[in-house]
Motif scaffolding. Structure first.
Motif, PDB file in Angstrom:
ATOM      1  N   ASP A  44       0.844  -1.193   0.000  1.00 12.39           N
ATOM      2  CA  ASP A  44       0.000   0.000   0.000  1.00 12.39           C
ATOM      3  C   ASP A  44       0.877   1.240   0.000  1.00 12.39           C
ATOM      4  O   ASP A  44       2.111   1.155   0.029  1.00 12.39           O
ATOM      5  N   SER A  45       0.252   2.404  -0.031  1.00  8.36           N
ATOM      6  CA  SER A  45       0.995   3.665  -0.112  1.00  8.36           C
ATOM      7  C   SER A  45       1.755   3.991   1.169  1.00  8.36           C
ATOM      8  O   SER A  45       2.575   4.900   1.183  1.00  8.36           O
ATOM      9  N   HIS A  46       1.518   3.211   2.224  1.00  5.89           N
ATOM     10  CA  HIS A  46       2.258   3.378   3.487  1.00  5.89           C
ATOM     11  C   HIS A  46       3.364   2.335   3.621  1.00  5.89           C
ATOM     12  O   HIS A  46       3.907   2.140   4.701  1.00  5.89           O
ATOM     13  N   ALA A  47       3.671   1.637   2.529  1.00  2.25           N
ATOM     14  CA  ALA A  47       4.715   0.611   2.453  1.00  2.25           C
ATOM     15  C   ALA A  47       4.381  -0.665   3.219  1.00  2.25           C
ATOM     16  O   ALA A  47       5.261  -1.470   3.491  1.00  2.25           O
ATOM     17  N   ASN A  48       3.116  -0.875   3.566  1.00  2.00           N
ATOM     18  CA  ASN A  48       2.711  -2.136   4.188  1.00  2.00           C
ATOM     19  C   ASN A  48       2.616  -3.211   3.114  1.00  2.00           C
ATOM     20  O   ASN A  48       2.057  -2.967   2.043  1.00  2.00           O
ATOM     21  N   HIS A  49       3.135  -4.383   3.408  1.00  4.72           N
ATOM     22  CA  HIS A  49       3.073  -5.502   2.469  1.00  4.72           C
ATOM     23  C   HIS A  49       1.709  -6.166   2.623  1.00  4.72           C
ATOM     24  O   HIS A  49       1.477  -6.899   3.574  1.00  4.72           O
ATOM     25  N   LEU A  50       0.802  -5.887   1.686  1.00  5.40           N
ATOM     26  CA  LEU A  50      -0.570  -6.378   1.780  1.00  5.40           C
ATOM     27  C   LEU A  50      -0.701  -7.847   1.408  1.00  5.40           C
ATOM     28  O   LEU A  50      -1.417  -8.603   2.069  1.00  5.40           O
ATOM     29  N   ALA A  51      -0.024  -8.237   0.330  1.00  2.31           N
ATOM     30  CA  ALA A  51      -0.199  -9.599  -0.170  1.00  2.31           C
ATOM     31  C   ALA A  51       0.945  -9.955  -1.116  1.00  2.31           C
ATOM     32  O   ALA A  51       1.659  -9.078  -1.612  1.00  2.31           O
ATOM     33  N   THR A  52       1.076 -11.248  -1.346  1.00  4.11           N
ATOM     34  CA  THR A  52       1.983 -11.763  -2.366  1.00  4.11           C
ATOM     35  C   THR A  52       1.170 -12.723  -3.224  1.00  4.11           C
ATOM     36  O   THR A  52       0.562 -13.649  -2.692  1.00  4.11           O
ATOM     37  N   ALA A  53       1.162 -12.463  -4.516  1.00  2.00           N
ATOM     38  CA  ALA A  53       0.414 -13.311  -5.443  1.00  2.00           C
ATOM     39  C   ALA A  53       1.394 -14.173  -6.238  1.00  2.00           C
ATOM     40  O   ALA A  53       2.485 -13.725  -6.595  1.00  2.00           O
ATOM     41  N   TYR A  54       0.983 -15.407  -6.478  1.00  3.99           N
ATOM     42  CA  TYR A  54       1.757 -16.349  -7.282  1.00  3.99           C
ATOM     43  C   TYR A  54       0.866 -16.744  -8.461  1.00  3.99           C
ATOM     44  O   TYR A  54      -0.117 -17.450  -8.283  1.00  3.99           O
ATOM     45  N   ILE A  55       1.223 -16.248  -9.634  1.00  2.00           N
ATOM     46  CA  ILE A  55       0.420 -16.500 -10.823  1.00  2.00           C
ATOM     47  C   ILE A  55       1.207 -17.431 -11.736  1.00  2.00           C
ATOM     48  O   ILE A  55       2.322 -17.100 -12.149  1.00  2.00           O
ATOM     49  N   THR A  56       0.645 -18.580 -12.033  1.00  2.00           N
ATOM     50  CA  THR A  56       1.296 -19.518 -12.941  1.00  2.00           C
ATOM     51  C   THR A  56       0.699 -19.333 -14.324  1.00  2.00           C
ATOM     52  O   THR A  56      -0.514 -19.448 -14.514  1.00  2.00           O
ATOM     53  N   TRP A  57       1.578 -19.035 -15.266  1.00  2.00           N
ATOM     54  CA  TRP A  57       1.191 -18.800 -16.653  1.00  2.00           C
ATOM     55  C   TRP A  57       1.660 -19.955 -17.513  1.00  2.00           C
ATOM     56  O   TRP A  57       2.767 -20.462 -17.331  1.00  2.00           O
ATOM     57  N   GLN A  58       0.819 -20.364 -18.457  1.00  2.00           N
ATOM     58  CA  GLN A  58       1.258 -21.307 -19.475  1.00  2.00           C
ATOM     59  C   GLN A  58       1.628 -20.476 -20.694  1.00  2.00           C
ATOM     60  O   GLN A  58       0.828 -19.667 -21.180  1.00  2.00           O
ATOM     61  N   VAL A  59       2.854 -20.665 -21.164  1.00  2.61           N
ATOM     62  CA  VAL A  59       3.330 -19.961 -22.351  1.00  2.61           C
ATOM     63  C   VAL A  59       3.528 -21.018 -23.423  1.00  2.61           C
ATOM     64  O   VAL A  59       4.179 -22.042 -23.191  1.00  2.61           O
ATOM     65  N   LYS A  60       2.963 -20.752 -24.599  1.00  2.00           N
ATOM     66  CA  LYS A  60       2.992 -21.732 -25.678  1.00  2.00           C
ATOM     67  C   LYS A  60       3.127 -20.999 -26.997  1.00  2.00           C
ATOM     68  O   LYS A  60       2.529 -19.952 -27.198  1.00  2.00           O
ATOM     69  N   ASP A  61       3.919 -21.562 -27.893  1.00  2.00           N
ATOM     70  CA  ASP A  61       4.029 -21.009 -29.232  1.00  2.00           C
ATOM     71  C   ASP A  61       2.673 -21.200 -29.919  1.00  2.00           C
ATOM     72  O   ASP A  61       2.077 -22.273 -29.835  1.00  2.00           O
ATOM     73  N   TRP A  62       2.186 -20.155 -30.584  1.00  2.00           N
ATOM     74  CA  TRP A  62       0.876 -20.247 -31.241  1.00  2.00           C
ATOM     75  C   TRP A  62       0.829 -21.395 -32.242  1.00  2.00           C
ATOM     76  O   TRP A  62      -0.236 -21.991 -32.468  1.00  2.00           O
TER      77      TRP A  62
END
Length: 168
Positions: free
Chosen positions: A143-161
């Motif tokens: 947040d704007s007060h430098a509090n660590h609100l959360a940590t997100a872990y996003i797993t992406w699949q990357v593939k050649d079209w």
């Protein structure tokens, strides 16, 4: 719309940043009500600003958990698209996990800045061998007060079209 080019120009121009956010608001209408602002970082990476608006509040008038998760997903996806050509690679979210640390009572931001070396070692190198790769982005939210609100872990699949098969 070439998002990579918009992000590159928005890095150094306020007008281009406005244009980027207007274009993203039209292209991704789901995120528009949140009032997110995408700010490409000077040395690479993406920052998504989360305003402290009533639409982003939960029942106890803090930032809603889903709003924080959406901002983190938005941030990491744009950072990957910036470095991987979206015309060549399909990037799709496989999973999202968020650890919440602190109740947000002010505006906040999510930042994700993968290095070119990180993209090469964890994505491109494997795509030369495999048809697809899973990449997990770790996105801190403060947040704007430098509090660590959360940590997100996003797993992406990357593939050649060229490897994408759709059912007909």
């Amino acid at each position: 719309m070439d998002i990579s080019s918009l992000l590159r120009f928005a890095r150094s121009s306020r007008i281009s940043r406005w244009w980027l956010n207007a274009a993203l608001g039209r292209a991704i209408p789901f995120n528009r009500p949140h009032g997110f602002r995408v700010v490409p970082q000077k040395h690479g990476g993406i920052r998504v600003d989360i305003p402290f608006l009533p639409v982003n509040h939960n029942h106890i008038k803090g930032l809603h958990a889903c709003c924080l998760a959406t901002a983190a997903e938005y941030c990491s996806g744009l950072a990957l698209i910036e470095q991987l050509d979206a015309r060549k690679f399909r990037i799709i979210m496989k999973s999202l996990r968020v650890e919440y640390h602190y109740q947000g009572k002010a505006s906040a931001h999510a930042v994700f800045a993968p290095s070119a070396d990180d993209i090469e070692r964890h994505i491109l190198q494997f795509l030369r061998i495999e048809g697809s790769v899973l990449y997990t982005a770790e996105v801190p939210i403060h947040d704007s007060h430098a509090n660590h609100l959360a940590t997100a872990y996003i797993t992406w699949q990357v593939k050649d079209w060229a490897s994408v098969r759709t059912q007909q």
